[in-house]
Design a protein around this motif. Structure first.
Motif, short mmCIF file in Angstrom:
data_model
loop_
_atom_site.label_atom_id
_atom_site.label_comp_id
_atom_site.label_asym_id
_atom_site.label_seq_id
_atom_site.Cartn_x
_atom_site.Cartn_y
_atom_site.Cartn_z
N UNK A 1 42.52 17.53 -40.70
CA UNK A 1 43.42 16.70 -40.07
C UNK A 1 42.80 15.68 -38.98
N UNK A 2 41.44 15.97 -38.90
CA UNK A 2 40.75 15.01 -37.92
C UNK A 2 40.84 13.59 -38.34
N UNK A 3 40.53 13.28 -39.58
CA UNK A 3 40.70 11.72 -40.14
C UNK A 3 42.20 11.19 -39.63
N UNK B 1 33.32 8.09 -35.28
CA UNK B 1 34.17 9.29 -34.97
C UNK B 1 34.62 9.64 -36.38
N UNK B 2 35.20 8.64 -37.15
CA UNK B 2 35.90 8.70 -38.45
C UNK B 2 34.80 9.33 -39.62
N UNK B 3 33.84 8.81 -39.71
CA UNK B 3 32.68 9.21 -40.39
C UNK B 3 32.38 10.63 -40.37
N UNK B 4 32.05 10.82 -38.91
CA UNK B 4 31.70 12.38 -38.55
C UNK B 4 32.95 13.20 -38.90
N UNK B 5 34.32 12.93 -38.74
CA UNK B 5 35.27 13.53 -39.05
C UNK B 5 35.42 14.03 -40.49
N UNK B 6 35.00 13.00 -41.48
CA UNK B 6 35.16 13.02 -42.81
C UNK B 6 34.20 13.88 -43.17
N UNK B 7 32.98 14.01 -42.83
CA UNK B 7 31.70 15.18 -42.63
C UNK B 7 32.33 16.67 -42.49
N UNK B 8 33.08 16.59 -41.24
CA UNK B 8 33.33 17.92 -40.86
C UNK B 8 34.57 18.58 -41.65
N UNK B 9 35.49 17.42 -42.07
CA UNK B 9 36.45 17.90 -42.98
C UNK B 9 36.24 18.21 -44.30
N UNK B 10 34.79 17.96 -44.95
CA UNK B 10 34.45 18.24 -46.41
C UNK B 10 34.39 19.73 -46.64
N UNK B 11 34.78 20.37 -47.33
CA UNK B 11 34.70 21.79 -47.52
C UNK B 11 33.33 22.23 -47.85
N UNK B 12 32.72 23.38 -47.37
CA UNK B 12 31.69 23.79 -47.51
C UNK B 12 31.21 24.12 -49.19
N UNK B 13 30.02 23.94 -49.44
CA UNK B 13 29.52 24.25 -50.83
C UNK B 13 29.07 25.57 -51.01
N UNK B 14 29.95 26.44 -51.81
CA UNK B 14 29.51 27.67 -51.88
C UNK B 14 28.63 27.83 -53.10
N UNK B 15 27.39 28.58 -52.90
CA UNK B 15 26.61 28.80 -53.94
C UNK B 15 26.77 30.16 -54.49
N UNK B 16 26.68 30.35 -55.71
CA UNK B 16 26.87 31.90 -56.19
C UNK B 16 25.44 32.16 -56.81
N UNK B 17 24.98 33.29 -56.45
CA UNK B 17 23.62 33.84 -56.99
C UNK B 17 23.71 34.74 -57.99
N UNK B 18 22.84 34.68 -58.72
CA UNK B 18 22.71 35.51 -59.88
C UNK B 18 21.85 36.54 -59.65
#
Length: 402
Positions: free
Chosen positions: A8-10, A384-401
């Protein structure tokens, strides 16, 4: 929990930007006491139904079809918001524009002038429903060497209440106004100057007859005297301040050490210089093109106006800053600042309230946000908007084999 509100930051920042744009468009106004009463506190009386509140702006310096992206989508955008907010908050009864509507109108073809007029009407917006009056500045009609009678007549015909010489006289709410083409008064013997002189003499006759309660022709009385520049008027016994409100583009003459007080009396917002033989030559730079901000009407012309019209108060323009000056005869002259970022970072305007029974006018100086202030705010919002967009971006989940 902290991650839940990040998306909701943006939206919060966009809402904050909208609120900021509305807030920064609100003018800050302060009542300015007369230069003769600087030691007394300024007070604001309750508005009377018969009072006339007038908003006065100057030096819009519009570019019309030559306006670039920044002027159209940033400066004009904010100036139109300034006009709208000022109308909503101050609720003036009338608008006066004291010259230099165009940045270089004297160089424009009529087609290009039409684009300036469209831009002008677009900025005024809701003010077009109110009575308004525009006088001509040197940017609008040119210097003495290139002053063209037909061009001046055409420009004047596009603004309400102006005659062919660029002058006007009107009365509203029992307050009389006279506007003069002060550019023509700087020039030598020409038809435009003669036209302005006729307006001054006509208003002087009306003023004298009103005071005497007579219709006697002044020219038949033989009570005229003249100056070294062939100005003629009757030596009037009418007291100073008994005449109309006078509207000019160029300020009247004042001595180089004359007091020029304003919101901060210790600073002079109007720089003065001695008269030159050709006052419209050798001009400095302000905004787009040559602009001599120190130019005033010559002393003999100013004395002619004082003697003939006995103005109640004078409003002039041409300079970027605000000025409140008291002339030796007690006449107050208020110089309206430029309402454009093309002339500096501190745009503003004046609101004058004319009270019934000819009580002294209440003059307020209103300042607007500087361009640099808004640009810095936009840059901050962007970061601030660019920073908020970066914070709002969901983290990338890496699956290990395994």
């Amino acid at each position: 929990m902290a991650v839940a509100w990040r998306p909701t930051l943006p939206l919060i920042l966009i809402f904050a930007l909208i609120v900021y744009e509305e807030w920064v468009s609100i003018p800050t106004c302060k009542i300015v006491p007369s230069a003769g009463d600087l030691g007394q506190p300024a007070t604001e009386s309750q508005d009377d139904l018969e009072d006339l509140k007038v908003m006065m702006v100057a030096n819009l310096l519009l570019l019309g079809s030559e306006a670039g992206f920044v002027n159209i989508y940033f400066r004009d955008y904010y100036m139109s918001k300034f006009f709208r907010k000022s109308l909503e908050i101050l609720k003036p009864d009338m608008l006066l524009v004291l010259g230099d509507v165009s940045a270089k109108g004297s160089e424009l073809t009529r087609t290009n002038w039409v684009s300036v007029l469209h831009q002008f009407h677009g900025l005024l917006g809701p003010f077009l429903g109110l009575p308004y009056h525009v006088i001509l500045g040197d940017r609008d009609i040119g210097q003495c060497s290139g002053l063209n009678v037909n061009s001046v007549n055409w420009v004047a015909s596009n603004f309400p209440g102006l005659d062919s010489a660029g002058c006007g006289a009107f009365e509203i709410s029992n307050t009389s106004f006279v506007s003069l083409n002060s550019v023509a008064l700087l020039c030598g013997n020409n038809n435009l100057r003669f036209g302005v002189e006729k307006v001054v003499e006509r208003e002087s006759v009306d003023l004298q007859m009103e005071a005497d309660g007579t219709t006697e022709s002044m020219k038949d009385s033989g009570e005229f005297w003249e100056t070294d520049h062939n100005f003629l008027w009757k030596e009037s016994t009418i007291s100073s301040g008994s005449g109309p409100v006078l509207l000019l583009h160029f300020p009247l003459h004042r001595t180089a050490d004359g007091n020029c007080s304003g919101v901060n009396p210790s600073k002079r917002s109007l720089k003065l210089s001695r008269e030159s033989s050709n006052p419209l030559d050798g001009r400095g730079l302000v905004g787009r093109g040559p602009y001599n901000i120190s130019l005033t009407l010559p002393s003999n012309v100013s004395e002619y106006i004082f003697q003939a019209l006995k103005p109640r108060i004078v409003f002039s323009a041409h300079t970027p800053g605000f000025c409140d000056h008291l002339h030796p005869d007690g006449t107050r002259e208020v110089t309206v600042p430029a309402m454009t970022w093309n002339a500096g970072d501190n745009p503003g305007f004046v609101v004058a309230t004319f009270h019934r029974n000819r009580r002294p006018e209440t003059v307020s100086y209103c300042s607007l946000a500087g361009e640099s202030q808004i640009v810095i705010a936009y840059i901050s919002f962007m970061v601030l908007f660019v920073s908020a967009m970066l914070l709002a971006k969901p983290p990338i989940v890496r699956c290990s084999r395994r």
